[in-house]
Design a protein around this motif. Sequence first.
Motif: not given
Length: 144
Positions: A55, A85-89, A91-93, A95
């Motif tokens: 991240n 950059r993709e949202t971490d499933p 932790d949505t905060r 990337k």
Amino acid sequence: MSLTPDDSPGFLLWRTTLRWQRAVTAALEPFDLTHVQFVLLACAWWLNRQGGRPNQLSVARQAGTDVKMASQVLRKLEDKGLLVRETDPADTRAKLLRVTERGRELIERAVTEVERTDAAFFAAAPDRPSLVSTLRALAEEERR
């Protein structure tokens, strides 16, 4: 006893760093990368090669940079199509970062050129292993 600038390790390091940064900046110009873009892309690439999906925080830590600044630079690298950059499933905060194929090709060529630049720049060091050891020790102080 009066010290001159040439007796000050900090001043000498400052001047050496500026010279080295100019050399690296010139080496990176054909790749359309700033020095900080190069470092962050290289860290993301290296962490991807280790099998991870880092991240932004882990890349910033790896590079030793400010997290907010790293986020801005990573966004610019994404705009250039060099990473995603993709949202971490989990932790949505956060990337997660993945270097694109285009980014991989670019960073591999840029790393080769920067390593060549480093080798030429540090060729004047009489004892390179000792220099690397000293720099590593000084750099590790920051992580403690």
